[in-house]
Design a protein around this motif. Sequence first.
Motif, short mmCIF file in Angstrom:
data_model
loop_
_atom_site.label_atom_id
_atom_site.label_comp_id
_atom_site.label_asym_id
_atom_site.label_seq_id
_atom_site.Cartn_x
_atom_site.Cartn_y
_atom_site.Cartn_z
N TYR A 26 51.12 54.86 56.44
CA TYR A 26 50.11 54.78 55.37
C TYR A 26 48.75 55.32 55.82
CZ TYR A 26 53.55 52.45 52.52
OH TYR A 26 54.69 52.19 51.80
N VAL B 254 50.37 55.64 44.28
CA VAL B 254 49.46 54.86 45.11
C VAL B 254 48.25 55.71 45.51
CG1 VAL B 254 51.25 53.29 45.90
CG2 VAL B 254 50.83 55.37 47.20
N HIS C 293 52.05 49.87 41.48
CA HIS C 293 52.60 49.71 42.84
C HIS C 293 51.53 49.69 43.92
CE1 HIS C 293 56.61 51.51 41.17
NE2 HIS C 293 56.45 50.24 40.86
N GLY C 294 50.30 49.34 43.52
CA GLY C 294 49.23 49.22 44.52
C GLY C 294 48.50 50.53 44.77
N GLU C 295 47.59 50.47 45.75
CA GLU C 295 46.71 51.61 46.00
C GLU C 295 46.53 51.83 47.50
OE1 GLU C 295 43.04 51.61 43.46
OE2 GLU C 295 43.91 49.73 42.78
N LEU C 296 46.56 53.11 47.89
CA LEU C 296 46.36 53.44 49.31
C LEU C 296 44.99 53.03 49.82
CD1 LEU C 296 47.90 57.01 49.57
CD2 LEU C 296 48.63 54.99 50.82
N ILE D 99 50.11 47.68 48.88
CA ILE D 99 51.12 48.50 48.20
C ILE D 99 52.27 47.56 47.88
CG2 ILE D 99 52.78 50.40 48.53
CD1 ILE D 99 50.13 51.62 48.93
N TRP E 93 55.91 47.00 47.92
CA TRP E 93 57.08 47.60 48.58
C TRP E 93 58.35 47.24 47.82
CZ3 TRP E 93 54.83 45.56 53.79
CH2 TRP E 93 53.93 46.50 54.29
#
Length: 227
Positions: free
Chosen positions: A54, A89, A105-108, A143, A145
Amino acid sequence: MKKKIVVLTGAGMSAESGISTFRDSNGLWENHDIMEVASPEGWQNNPALVLDFYNKRRAQLKEVKPNRGHEILVELEQQFEVQIITQNVDNLHERAGNTNILHLHGELVKVRGEFSENESMYWEDDIYIGDKNNKGEQLRPDIVWFGEAVPAIDKAIPIMQQTDIVIIIGTSLQVYPAAGLMHYAKSNVPVYYIDPNPASIYDLPNQLEVLAMSASVGLEKIQLQLQ
Ligand SMILES: NC(=O)c1ccc[n+]([C@@H]2O[C@H](COP(=O)([O-])OP(=O)(O)OC[C@H]3O[C@@H](n4cnc5c(N)ncnc54)[C@H](O)[C@@H]3O)[C@@H](O)[C@H]2O)c1
């Protein structure tokens, strides 16, 4: 009042910016088995590898920029109330300038303690083993998973139920619950699906138009059609 458009995006939305999808490369994401880098088991087996993966994805964000497709989604805000619901992401929708973006699905660019899923923080740098939150928990990417809950789906469903138009872009429609979201739209709502290699969609009562082409070309066509 402006009509509402929900745009559901997947990895193909960012392909023209140079970010690879994973199903286009035999189920590998940047040469990694997806379960190695995007599952709780992968994290338990080798957290340093997951962080490194990541870190590289986050660093790549600094080298890419929104593509023409992202720009068209911003232009559509002049005429429509546009809500982006993304499986991505990356932060290319934000950087293009869309106003309403929900990340499923979240964020980097966010991190959280490994046991504190509701307490994320903005984070642009690398994360290493030993980086902790204020409770002493190891930091991990914020994130979702594979195998983890998707809390944002509870916000996405009512948004889908109230929309006038749905546009689905660049997704293989294999990841649930995101892939099932279109079924919450009212049956008189038109659904457009842009993907050069589209998945089959069954049991959808809605009028469906499949545009088997890239995100930017498909969006240019839809933009003209909706004028
Ligand atoms: N950019 C990112 O944030 C990113 C990148 C890779 C994977 N992921 C994660 O992996 C999961 C993958 O599921 P998914 O369905 O989003 O992706 P996927 O990799 O399963 O499917 C990508 C889809 O994009 C299509 N595509 C390829 N080039 C395109 C283009 N130029 N224009 C439009 N479509 C194009 C492919 O035909 C394919 O159907 C997501 O949950 C996501 O979080 C995210």
